[in-house]
Design an enzyme around this catalytic site. Structure first.
Site, short mmCIF file in Angstrom:
data_model
loop_
_atom_site.label_atom_id
_atom_site.label_comp_id
_atom_site.label_asym_id
_atom_site.label_seq_id
_atom_site.Cartn_x
_atom_site.Cartn_y
_atom_site.Cartn_z
N ASP A 99 0.87 -1.17 0.00
CA ASP A 99 0.00 0.00 0.00
C ASP A 99 0.91 1.23 0.00
OD1 ASP A 99 -2.23 1.67 0.49
OD2 ASP A 99 -3.17 0.13 1.73
N ASP A 201 -2.83 4.73 -2.29
CA ASP A 201 -3.82 5.32 -1.39
C ASP A 201 -4.19 6.75 -1.78
OD1 ASP A 201 -4.99 5.02 1.47
OD2 ASP A 201 -3.91 6.92 1.61
N GLU A 258 -6.64 3.99 -5.33
CA GLU A 258 -7.87 4.40 -4.66
C GLU A 258 -8.24 5.76 -5.20
OE1 GLU A 258 -9.57 4.94 -0.16
OE2 GLU A 258 -7.68 5.85 -0.67
N HIS A 334 -11.19 -2.19 4.21
CA HIS A 334 -10.97 -1.84 5.62
C HIS A 334 -11.60 -0.51 6.01
CE1 HIS A 334 -8.11 0.37 3.29
NE2 HIS A 334 -7.82 1.11 4.34
N ASP A 335 -12.21 0.19 5.06
CA ASP A 335 -12.84 1.48 5.37
C ASP A 335 -14.36 1.39 5.33
OD1 ASP A 335 -10.37 2.79 5.45
OD2 ASP A 335 -10.41 3.20 3.30
C1 GLC Z 1 -7.42 5.78 2.46
C2 GLC Z 1 -7.34 4.52 3.31
C3 GLC Z 1 -7.83 4.85 4.68
C4 GLC Z 1 -6.96 5.92 5.26
C5 GLC Z 1 -6.87 7.13 4.35
C6 GLC Z 1 -5.75 8.03 4.74
O1 GLC Z 1 -8.71 6.19 2.26
O2 GLC Z 1 -8.03 3.48 2.70
O3 GLC Z 1 -7.87 3.74 5.52
O4 GLC Z 1 -7.46 6.31 6.50
O5 GLC Z 1 -6.64 6.78 3.01
O6 GLC Z 1 -4.52 7.49 4.40
#
Ligand code: GLC
Length: 564
Positions: A99, A201, A258, A334-335
């Site tokens: 990641d 990310d 993402e 995970h979110d």
């Molecule tokens: C992304 C991750 C999340 C994190 C955020 C900040 O959205 O998936 O878990 O809190 O980025 O890095």
């Protein structure tokens, strides 16, 4: 048709290492725990594991606040453990996907500590610093994604720094070529270690607008969600093409970014030959309860009309990649809350709901991503008090709900539904102590249902969610349906039906049909083309063509006889 790449023909499994398997009794999972379970993951057709961040971190946001981009946090083990995981994975045909959290670092990263020490420091412009407004207040009224101002004051510099997420996650200044190079170097470090890809990310935030201006407030706190002010700022793709050139290009890896807010129409610029990444996580199917932006308090909760809307957005994204590009298929991460609650009413039979999502996940076009515990049908939690929650965004959104005039009970209800802790409870391996996750005290409580929902129990039951996932993984990768499921095109069926999602995949002389009833009532349907099709999988025993029981899913295969 192009030859498919390895990552288009496999399942990816997302491990949240902190909650996966603790081999030391510390209460938090570790890398050796992942290595120990590689054979288990193999039974799910997994060829790659996305590891959420395992780098040194103060863990304010559970590792998404990184203090060293090329190290391993001691709570997860050592670099030698990581190397062993990569090697053991490779032996089994499972590659590790790191990641890359490159929008920000931790405020404990040496770069930020130096940057914050004075305006003349070596890393002075590695982050985003601005002077206060004349009245001393923050430079803009932007609200960070976790709640509260996106600006924090620094005494030493007499300036504010920007953080899209928590105060402990200062945004890096991508305009500075030295910053970009340092980030590319870190990614190349992992490529040299032999990783199989990257999940990137929060990438839509890396480019900031030229001018920082106040936005129209979207809540009583007088602030506006930063997402609407900085996401996908023009020029972002120039950075990303450079990133591709300096890091990804020429390697047999995959990248998945993402990218909340990238619509299917824009896909070409982002993925595929002309784009930057191999895949994008886009969230149109995850954001259906958020018609007014990301505030949890403004979300709608479950309403039955989510199903026609889900069908529509999934179909649009399937069609968007028909000619170019490739999507990851995912219903959890995970979110997000657990999918058995997301697309189903609270009263739905959980096992059927989990299998309905499994059937969809494993038969749509794209690369299926299974999130830790999804294959067991794990459910949300609902803890009593906000103090019971670890997730930083739950705290921010709870405060915001109170500030908007909600009662504490109402605010807790919101947290129960949307807390990211729903997906972060420890993995349920056995019926024994702490579900076999840890011999110590788990960092987050184990879900109370673990005695009947765990790998140990589900592996023994033919009709369990786990067995269904294994059956579908086998269908997808071997046997008569594999070619269609991997490369077949996609056609939506029963488009107007408000509760049945149905689609056809087609390749060569075969078709595969998936039908899922998202409602709590039996539903009849008419699909003459199913005549002569053979049942491949059913989520409830003794299904019959022409009608679906509540939350039932079925998959058929048909030989068309002609090579279309
Ligand atoms: C992304 C991750 C999340 C994190 C955020 C900040 O959205 O998936 O878990 O809190 O980025 O890095």
């Amino acid at each position: 048709m192009k030859e498919l790449k390895w990552w288009q023909k496999t399942n990816v499994y997302q491990v949240y290492p902190k909650s996966f398997l603790d081999t030391t009794g510390s209460g938090t999972g570790d890398l050796n725990g992942v290595t120990e379970k590689l054979d288990y993951l193999k039974t799910l057709g997994v060829g790659a594991i996305w590891l959420t961040p395992v780098y040194p971190s103060p863990m304010v946001d559970n590792g998404y606040d990184i203090a060293d981009f090329t190290g391993i946090d001691p709570s997860y083990g050592t670099m030698a453990d990581m190397e062993r995981l990569i090697a053991e994975g490779k032996r089994r045909g499972i590659r590790m996907v790191m990641d890359l959290v490159y929008n920000h670092s931790s405020n404990q990263h040496p770069w930020f500590i130096d940057s914050a020490s004075s305006r003349d420091s070596e890393h002075s412009d590695w982050y985003i610093w601005r002077d206060a407004k004349p009245d001393g207040s923050a430079p803009t009224n932007w609200r960070s994604i976790f709640g509260g101002s996106a600006w924090t004051w620094c005494e030493a510099r007499q300036q504010y720094y920007l953080h899209t997420f928590a105060e402990a996650q200062p945004d890096l200044n991508w305009e500075n070529p030295k910053v970009r190079q340092a980030l590319y170097d870190a990614a190349n470090f992992w490529l040299d270690k032999g990783v199989g890809g990257f999940r990137i990310d929060a990438i839509v935030y890396i480019k900031k607008p030229a001018e920082f201006v106040d936005g129209e407030p979207d809540s009583d706190d007088g602030m506006v969600n930063i997402h609407s002010m900085i996401a996908n700022t023009p020029g972002i793709l120039d950075f990303l093409h450079e990133f591709k050139e300096k890091v990804f290009e020429g390697h047999d890896i995959f990248t998945v970014a993402e990218a909340n807010g990238i619509e299917p129409e824009d896909l070409d610029k982002w993925v595929g030959d002309q784009g930057v990444f191999d895949m994008l996580f886009e969230f149109s199917h995850m954001n259906l309860e958020f018609p007014h932006g990301e505030l949890w308090s403004q979300a709608t909760g479950y309403t039955p009309d989510i199903i026609p809307r889900l069908k529509k957005v999934l179909s649009a994204s399937q069609q968007a990649t028909a000619k170019n590009g490739w999507y990851p298929i995912f219903f959890e991460n995970h979110d997000q809350m657990r999918c058995v609650k997301h697309y189903f009413p609270a009263t739905a039979d959980r096992k059927r709901a989990a299998k309905a999502m499994a059937a969809s996940l494993m038969t749509l076009r794209g690369t299926p991503f299974i999130y830790e515990g999804q294959e067991l049908g794990l459910d949300n939690v609902a803890w009593g008090a906000i103090e019971d929650y670890n997730d930083i965004s739950s705290h921010g959104q709870y405060e915001l709900a109170l500030a908007e005039g909600r009662t504490a009970d109402e605010a807790m209800e919101i947290v129960h539904r949307y807390s990211r802790d729903n997906a972060r409870t420890p993995m349920q391996w056995t019926k024994g102590k702490n579900a076999g996750f840890s011999a110590g005290t788990p960092w987050l409580p184990v879900h109370e249902d673990y005695r009947w929902q765990c790998v140990e129990s589900e592996a023994m039951e033919d009709d369990s969610v786990l067995s269904f996932y294994r059956q579908l993984a086998a269908l997808r990768h071997t046997g008569e349906a594999a070619g269609v499921l991997q490369q077949g095109d996609y056609t939506e069926l029963l488009q107007e039906d408000p509760s049945i999602m149905a689609f056809k995949r087609h390749f060569g002389c075969r078709e595969v049909y998936t039908l899922v009833n998202f409602s709590g009532q039996e539903q009849d349907y008419k699909l003459p083309e199913l005549a002569g099709a053979k049942l491949l999988a059913e989520s409830v025993a003794d299904s019959s063509q022409g009608s679906l029981r509540p939350y039932e899913a079925v998959i058929y295969i048909k030989e068309t006889g002609e090579h279309l």
